[in-house]
Write an enzyme that holds these catalytic residues in place. Structure first.
Site, short mmCIF file in Angstrom:
data_model
loop_
_atom_site.label_atom_id
_atom_site.label_comp_id
_atom_site.label_asym_id
_atom_site.label_seq_id
_atom_site.Cartn_x
_atom_site.Cartn_y
_atom_site.Cartn_z
N ARG A 64 45.85 35.26 52.68
CA ARG A 64 44.73 36.17 52.36
C ARG A 64 43.70 35.38 51.54
O ARG A 64 44.09 34.68 50.61
CB ARG A 64 45.21 37.41 51.59
N ASP A 89 40.12 41.31 42.33
CA ASP A 89 40.79 40.30 43.17
C ASP A 89 40.30 38.90 42.84
O ASP A 89 41.03 37.92 43.00
CB ASP A 89 40.57 40.61 44.65
N ASN A 99 36.38 43.25 44.25
CA ASN A 99 37.51 44.17 44.25
C ASN A 99 37.44 44.98 45.55
O ASN A 99 36.53 44.80 46.37
CB ASN A 99 37.47 45.08 43.01
N LYS A 100 38.39 45.85 45.73
CA LYS A 100 38.52 46.64 46.97
C LYS A 100 37.18 47.22 47.44
O LYS A 100 36.42 47.74 46.63
CB LYS A 100 39.56 47.74 46.72
N ARG A 119 50.77 43.64 48.28
CA ARG A 119 49.31 43.51 48.17
C ARG A 119 48.97 43.69 46.69
O ARG A 119 49.81 44.01 45.89
CB ARG A 119 48.54 44.44 49.12
N GLY A 120 47.68 43.46 46.37
CA GLY A 120 47.29 43.48 44.97
C GLY A 120 47.31 42.05 44.46
O GLY A 120 48.32 41.34 44.64
N ALA A 121 46.21 41.63 43.85
CA ALA A 121 46.04 40.20 43.55
C ALA A 121 47.21 39.56 42.78
O ALA A 121 47.76 38.54 43.23
CB ALA A 121 44.72 40.00 42.82
#
Ligand code: MRU
Length: 356
Positions: free
Chosen positions: A94, A242, A252-253, A51-53
């Site tokens: 995603r 992201d 973002n998150k 995970r993580g862009a």
């Protein structure tokens, strides 16, 4: 759990397979899983093994290259059809982090520009491109780190959210890369990591990653952030992204927007660190960014532990949008844009083109 880890290799190429740390089980277990097709990589992205862009972008590039290798012996027609299917599977894994599509488009360019070559040549070129995208991500993070570190005063406490570290990239990290670089410049920086409900990237990943680096880190629950800001205990906020829209709005998150509003209330600089591959000039503003909604189980509990009543109604958007007006500066590998605007962001891409 390994405690002697010097360099976190989120993804690595081993024995003709892509290996990725299973981030769902960190920090209790440190384990690599191996992948050999677009379908298995797409599932790993969807289920948050990775995970993580930027890390998702690199994984997707490898997923596409793996598919080409898997289909190497097929007829040119079957090879092309399989690659299109692999592309679609990976692209749908995603929706919010634009690095995924950015990397896949780079891969498709390589494929289309070598279509007259035989399958093995195309597959080899695609693998080389996946390696290149991954190596370039680390270089971009290091450059971003140097620019961003200049913004942080010595002896400061920086609040971060989610995990924008080595685990979210090919290495070094974006927001945490800035912290690493500041430390390397000799600055004393300590981190406050928000736990980041519901998937706990802050509690499970950022806190662990900073401890591996021996960077002082204190973990708090998300609802404690305002308290520490109001007491003057936080000097800056540093997060990743992201997707950044052309006007500087930042997805973002989920929860990032809340922190940005609190930061403005308390006069605390709010920094966003991301590579240009996270900036989407085709999306005019934040309201147009697709926001992923994930499963109810992530909110009702974590893995085997359920704490909410079965059947309760749930919403679980994985990201939110912070308007550009709340962002003090955008830190990229091409420099820092203070108070980001469409014009400032376009200039970064002009700089990129001038160096290509
Ligand atoms: O759902 P995740 O864990 O993929 O979300 C990650 C984030 O929101 C990060 O802050 C972002 O991708 C930047 S990572 C360098």
């Amino acid at each position: 759990m390994r405690s002697d880890l010097e360099k976190i290799e989120t993804l690595r190429w081993r024995d003709n397979k892509l290996e990725m740390i299973d981030q769902r089980i960190l920090p209790a277990h440190f384990e690599y899983l191996a992948f050999d097709s677009a379908a298995t990589v797409a599932e790993a992205i969807r289920s948050m093994v990775v995970r993580g862009a930027p890390a998702i972008g690199c994984a997707a590039a490898y997923g596409f290259a793996l598919e080409a290798r898997r289909l190497e012996q097929e007829s040119p027609e079957n090879f092309a059809r399989g690659l299109e299917q692999g592309f679609a599977m990976l692209a749908q894994s995603r929706p919010t982090a634009v690095n995924l599509l950015w990397a896949l488009k780079k891969m498709r360019e390589i494929w289309h520009s070598s279509k007259t070559s035989g399958n093995p040549v195309i597959a080899a070129k695609l693998l080389a491109k996946a390696h290149e995208i991954t190596a370039e991500d680390i270089r971009a993070n290091r450059r971003m780190g140097e620019y961003g570190a200049m913004l942080l005063p010595d002896n400061s406490t920086v609040l971060t959210y989610c995990n924008a570290g080595a685990l979210a990239t090919a290495g070094h990290g974006t927001a945490l890369g800035v912290i690493r670089s500041a430390r390397d410049q000799g600055k004393k920086i300590s981190i406050i990591a928000c736990e980041t409900r519901p998937f706990l990237q802050g509690a499970r990943l950022t806190a662990w990653e900073m401890m591996q680096e021996k960077i002082p880190v204190t973990l708090i629950t998300d609802n404690m952030a305002g308290h520490f800001m109001s007491r003057g205990e936080i000097h800056a906020i540093m997060v990743g992204a992201d997707r950044v829209a052309a006007n500087g709005d930042v997805a973002n998150k989920i929860g990032t927007y809340m922190l940005a509003v609190l930061a403005a209330r308390h006069g605390i600089p709010f920094y966003v660190a991301c590579p240009l591959s996270t900036i989407d000039l085709a999306t005019a503003s934040g309201g147009l960014i697709p926001i992923e909604e994930r499963t109810a189980e992530e909110v009702t509990g974590y893995r085997d532990c359920q704490w909410a009543a079965t059947g309760v109604a749930i919403r679980n958007p994985a990201f939110d949008v912070t308007p550009a007006g709340l962002v003090t500066a955008l830190i990229t590998e091409k420099g820092v844009v203070q108070a980001p605007t469409e014009e400032g962001i376009r200039r970064l891409f002009e700089l990129l083109q001038a160096t290509q």
